[in-house]
Design an enzyme around this catalytic site. Structure first.
Site, mmCIF file in Angstrom:
data_model
loop_
_atom_site.group_PDB
_atom_site.id
_atom_site.type_symbol
_atom_site.label_atom_id
_atom_site.label_comp_id
_atom_site.label_asym_id
_atom_site.label_seq_id
_atom_site.Cartn_x
_atom_site.Cartn_y
_atom_site.Cartn_z
ATOM 1 N N THR A 120 0.821 -1.209 0.000
ATOM 2 C CA THR A 120 0.000 0.000 0.000
ATOM 3 C C THR A 120 0.861 1.269 0.000
ATOM 4 O OG1 THR A 120 -1.520 1.283 1.389
ATOM 5 C CG2 THR A 120 -0.079 -0.244 2.536
ATOM 6 N N GLU A 122 0.319 3.583 1.927
ATOM 7 C CA GLU A 122 0.331 4.099 3.307
ATOM 8 C C GLU A 122 1.684 3.916 3.981
ATOM 9 O OE1 GLU A 122 -3.089 3.358 5.732
ATOM 10 O OE2 GLU A 122 -4.417 3.312 4.012
ATOM 11 N N LYS A 202 -21.161 8.969 7.477
ATOM 12 C CA LYS A 202 -20.323 9.472 8.579
ATOM 13 C C LYS A 202 -18.965 9.915 8.038
ATOM 14 C CE LYS A 202 -23.389 7.758 11.523
ATOM 15 N NZ LYS A 202 -24.599 8.577 11.637
HETATM 16 P P1 NAD Z 1 -9.494 -7.347 2.589
HETATM 17 O O1 NAD Z 1 -9.414 -7.073 4.052
HETATM 18 O O2 NAD Z 1 -10.765 -7.098 1.863
HETATM 19 O O3 NAD Z 1 -9.065 -8.865 2.305
HETATM 20 C C1 NAD Z 1 -8.003 -9.490 2.960
HETATM 21 C C2 NAD Z 1 -8.165 -10.996 2.794
HETATM 22 O O4 NAD Z 1 -7.041 -11.640 3.444
HETATM 23 C C3 NAD Z 1 -9.425 -11.557 3.457
HETATM 24 O O5 NAD Z 1 -10.067 -12.462 2.581
HETATM 25 C C4 NAD Z 1 -8.904 -12.282 4.693
HETATM 26 O O6 NAD Z 1 -9.710 -13.393 5.075
HETATM 27 C C5 NAD Z 1 -7.523 -12.706 4.238
HETATM 28 N N1 NAD Z 1 -6.593 -12.894 5.361
HETATM 29 C C6 NAD Z 1 -6.310 -12.043 6.371
HETATM 30 N N2 NAD Z 1 -5.416 -12.582 7.205
HETATM 31 C C7 NAD Z 1 -5.122 -13.816 6.705
HETATM 32 C C8 NAD Z 1 -4.262 -14.854 7.118
HETATM 33 N N3 NAD Z 1 -3.519 -14.750 8.238
HETATM 34 N N4 NAD Z 1 -4.189 -15.968 6.361
HETATM 35 C C9 NAD Z 1 -4.929 -16.093 5.229
HETATM 36 N N5 NAD Z 1 -5.779 -15.146 4.797
HETATM 37 C C10 NAD Z 1 -5.862 -14.014 5.530
HETATM 38 O O7 NAD Z 1 -8.292 -6.504 1.960
HETATM 39 P P2 NAD Z 1 -8.109 -5.867 0.507
HETATM 40 O O8 NAD Z 1 -8.593 -4.477 0.524
HETATM 41 O O9 NAD Z 1 -8.579 -6.822 -0.517
HETATM 42 O O10 NAD Z 1 -6.501 -5.784 0.448
HETATM 43 C C11 NAD Z 1 -5.732 -6.820 -0.146
HETATM 44 C C12 NAD Z 1 -4.267 -6.413 -0.134
HETATM 45 O O11 NAD Z 1 -4.106 -5.194 -0.853
HETATM 46 C C13 NAD Z 1 -3.701 -6.146 1.262
HETATM 47 O O12 NAD Z 1 -2.395 -6.660 1.320
HETATM 48 C C14 NAD Z 1 -3.705 -4.638 1.383
HETATM 49 O O13 NAD Z 1 -2.708 -4.193 2.266
HETATM 50 C C15 NAD Z 1 -3.434 -4.230 -0.049
HETATM 51 N N6 NAD Z 1 -3.940 -2.904 -0.449
HETATM 52 C C16 NAD Z 1 -5.252 -2.580 -0.281
HETATM 53 C C17 NAD Z 1 -5.706 -1.334 -0.726
HETATM 54 C C18 NAD Z 1 -7.148 -0.922 -0.600
HETATM 55 O O14 NAD Z 1 -7.482 0.215 -0.920
HETATM 56 N N7 NAD Z 1 -8.057 -1.782 -0.183
HETATM 57 C C19 NAD Z 1 -4.809 -0.440 -1.330
HETATM 58 C C20 NAD Z 1 -3.468 -0.822 -1.480
HETATM 59 C C21 NAD Z 1 -3.052 -2.049 -1.047
HETATM 60 O O1 TDX Z 2 -16.723 6.111 7.878
HETATM 61 C C1 TDX Z 2 -15.664 6.598 7.480
HETATM 62 N N1 TDX Z 2 -15.563 7.942 7.332
HETATM 63 C C2 TDX Z 2 -14.430 8.560 6.899
HETATM 64 O O2 TDX Z 2 -14.389 9.786 6.781
HETATM 65 C C3 TDX Z 2 -14.522 5.771 7.129
HETATM 66 C C4 TDX Z 2 -14.593 4.274 7.257
HETATM 67 C C5 TDX Z 2 -13.394 6.405 6.661
HETATM 68 N N2 TDX Z 2 -13.333 7.750 6.552
HETATM 69 C C6 TDX Z 2 -12.109 8.375 5.990
HETATM 70 C C7 TDX Z 2 -10.790 7.890 6.548
HETATM 71 C C8 TDX Z 2 -9.867 8.024 5.348
HETATM 72 O O3 TDX Z 2 -9.364 9.334 5.255
HETATM 73 O O4 TDX Z 2 -12.092 8.024 4.602
HETATM 74 C C9 TDX Z 2 -10.767 7.758 4.145
HETATM 75 C C10 TDX Z 2 -10.690 6.329 3.610
HETATM 76 O O5 TDX Z 2 -10.824 5.465 4.729
HETATM 77 P P1 TDX Z 2 -10.639 3.871 4.605
HETATM 78 O O6 TDX Z 2 -11.628 3.327 3.637
HETATM 79 O O7 TDX Z 2 -10.612 3.316 5.988
HETATM 80 O O8 TDX Z 2 -9.220 3.770 3.875
HETATM 81 P P2 TDX Z 2 -7.738 4.222 4.265
HETATM 82 O O9 TDX Z 2 -7.565 4.401 5.713
HETATM 83 O O10 TDX Z 2 -7.375 5.364 3.375
HETATM 84 O O11 TDX Z 2 -6.923 2.888 3.831
HETATM 85 C C11 TDX Z 2 -7.298 2.185 2.622
HETATM 86 O O12 TDX Z 2 -6.420 2.445 1.565
HETATM 87 C C12 TDX Z 2 -5.153 1.908 1.612
HETATM 88 C C13 TDX Z 2 -7.374 0.683 2.860
HETATM 89 O O13 TDX Z 2 -8.258 0.407 3.933
HETATM 90 C C14 TDX Z 2 -6.019 0.106 3.103
HETATM 91 O O14 TDX Z 2 -6.091 -1.295 3.272
HETATM 92 C C15 TDX Z 2 -5.168 0.427 1.932
HETATM 93 O O15 TDX Z 2 -3.862 -0.003 2.167
#
Ligand code: NAD
Ligand code: TDX
Length: 331
Positions: A120, A122, A202
């Site tokens: 990520t 982050e 929210k």
């Molecule tokens: P998610 O939370 O929706 O999915 C994570 C999955 O991993 C789930 O199915 C969970 O059951 C599985 N998991 C967690 N711990 C585990 C373990 N110990 N063993 C096996 N499975 C396990 O997350 P996502 O948003 O799909 O993110 C996937 C990847 O992408 C992560 O590595 C996250 O850091 C990265 N990422 C996410 C975002 C985003 O915006 N969502 C952005 C950049 C990078």
């Molecule tokens: O209810 C909410 N209200 C709000 O204002 C929530 C859930 C979030 N927020 C804000 C917090 C953040 O500034 O919105 C922004 C996005 O929040 P999240 O969806 O929690 O994402 P963020 O914290 O930016 O992280 C996401 O992007 C990078 C993913 O959850 C991570 O897994 C990924 O690595």
């Protein structure tokens, strides 16, 4: 190609598996997923007869070793991913993100299997608002939350295993994803499903915080480009020039759903809340020729809203518990 996908029952992993089955029929997909609260079999139901789903933890060294031995490549998505959960209880983040990645690395080292590690933006910390600065591969790591610190730790392990043991790995650091199958704890699905269940959206703090949005299918296309043509040992930043404030995203959702754009609540801000993320994706574009397809954010958001409208049975069972937890935290 025999591909092992960790975390394939989560948001990005499930979309990755769907796209792979659809577009690459020559790839045999095995998913390992612990099916935590964030993962579900239903997310893979449309492709269930085309893949193998193994319910298991990536810290289970024996199981991971066996599955890696049978694979030509591993794409590693599995992680604990929600910042608010990490603030409340960081222990599962150290377990899955750090120990889990270590376990995957040891297995690919033993069997000489290619690894792509999904991370990520982050890990780079945050940027000031209204500055031309964006993250690049050379930006120093500076994580703020227990979530980003454990992802940074995982990335460092991958780099060390490449250098010390010659593991064939690449890393990608992507910005905020949106699209179908995202858990209702996350910002965009939370607000859409709040409106759909008669709750008010929210917003944390003033909503000035900026996130750099990318459609999940664009992220996954980039992952495939890196897996096939990326240079071993390299880190690629993935982003789609999608910077927007939380306030503007929320107002757009409300407008697209036919609501007054001011019909939301300001709630307690997140501790240590990162101000702004922004990716400079030029290396990925210049070296691998990747370009995002979903360049109209509003169209992507409209399609995502439609998906949540049409798939209430997927998210509805999760919604009340998530909102109860947020309420306990004043959010
Ligand atoms: P998610 O939370 O929706 O999915 C994570 C999955 O991993 C789930 O199915 C969970 O059951 C599985 N998991 C967690 N711990 C585990 C373990 N110990 N063993 C096996 N499975 C396990 O997350 P996502 O948003 O799909 O993110 C996937 C990847 O992408 C992560 O590595 C996250 O850091 C990265 N990422 C996410 C975002 C985003 O915006 N969502 C952005 C950049 C990078
Ligand atoms: O209810 C909410 N209200 C709000 O204002 C929530 C859930 C979030 N927020 C804000 C917090 C953040 O500034 O919105 C922004 C996005 O929040 P999240 O969806 O929690 O994402 P963020 O914290 O930016 O992280 C996401 O992007 C990078 C993913 O959850 C991570 O897994 C990924 O690595």
């Amino acid at each position: 190609m025999r591909l092992l996908v960790t975390g394939g029952a989560g948001f990005i992993g499930a979309n990755f598996v769907h796209a792979t089955v659809r577009e690459r029929p020559d790839v045999e997909v095995t998913v390992i997923d612990a099916l935590t609260y964030a993962g579900s079999r239903e997310s893979l139901a449309p492709v269930a007869d085309r893949i193998r789903l193994v319910a298991g933890d990536i810290t289970d060294a024996e199981l991971v070793d066996r599955l890696v031995a049978e694979a030509d490549a591993v794409v590693h998505f599995a992680a604990e991913t929600h910042v608010d959960n990490a603030l409340a209880d960081p222990a599962p983040f150290v377990h899955s993100n750090v120990v889990g990645t270590f376990t995957v690395l040891e297995a690919v080292r033993r069997h000489g299997v290619r690894l792509h590690h999904v991370s990520t933006d982050e890990v780079y910390g945050d940027l000031p608002l209204d500055s031309p600065q964006r993250f690049t591969e050379r930006t120093p790591y500076n994580p703020s939350s227990p979530y980003s610190a454990t992802k940074a730790g995982a990335d460092m392990l991958v780099r060390a295993w490449v250098r010390s043991y010659g593991v064939r790995a690449t890393i990608s650091n992507c910005s905020n994803n949106y699209g179908p199958y995202q858990h209702v704890e996350k910002f965009i699905p939370r607000q859409i499903t709040n409106v759909l269940t008669g709750r008010r959206p929210k917003l944390y703090g003033s909503g000035a915080n900026v996130r750099d949005w990318i459609h999940v299918d664009d992220h996954n296309r980039a992952v495939w480009r890196i897996l096939t043509d990326g240079r071993i040992g390299r880190t690629y930043l993935i982003g789609a020039d999608g910077e927007r404030s939380n306030l503007s995203v929320l107002r757009t959702i409300l407008r697209l759903m036919g609501r007054d754009p001011d019909d939301f609540d300001h709630v307690a801000d997140r501790a240590g809340h990162d101000l702004r993320y922004a990716i400079d994706p030029s290396a990925l574009r210049d070296e691998l020729g990747w370009r995002p397809c979903h360049t109209d954010f509003e169209a992507g958001l409209r399609a995502t809203i439609e998906w949540y409208r049409e798939n209430e049975s997927w998210w509805r069972p999760l919604k009340d518990a998530v909102e109860a937890r947020y309420q306990e935290r004043g959010q």
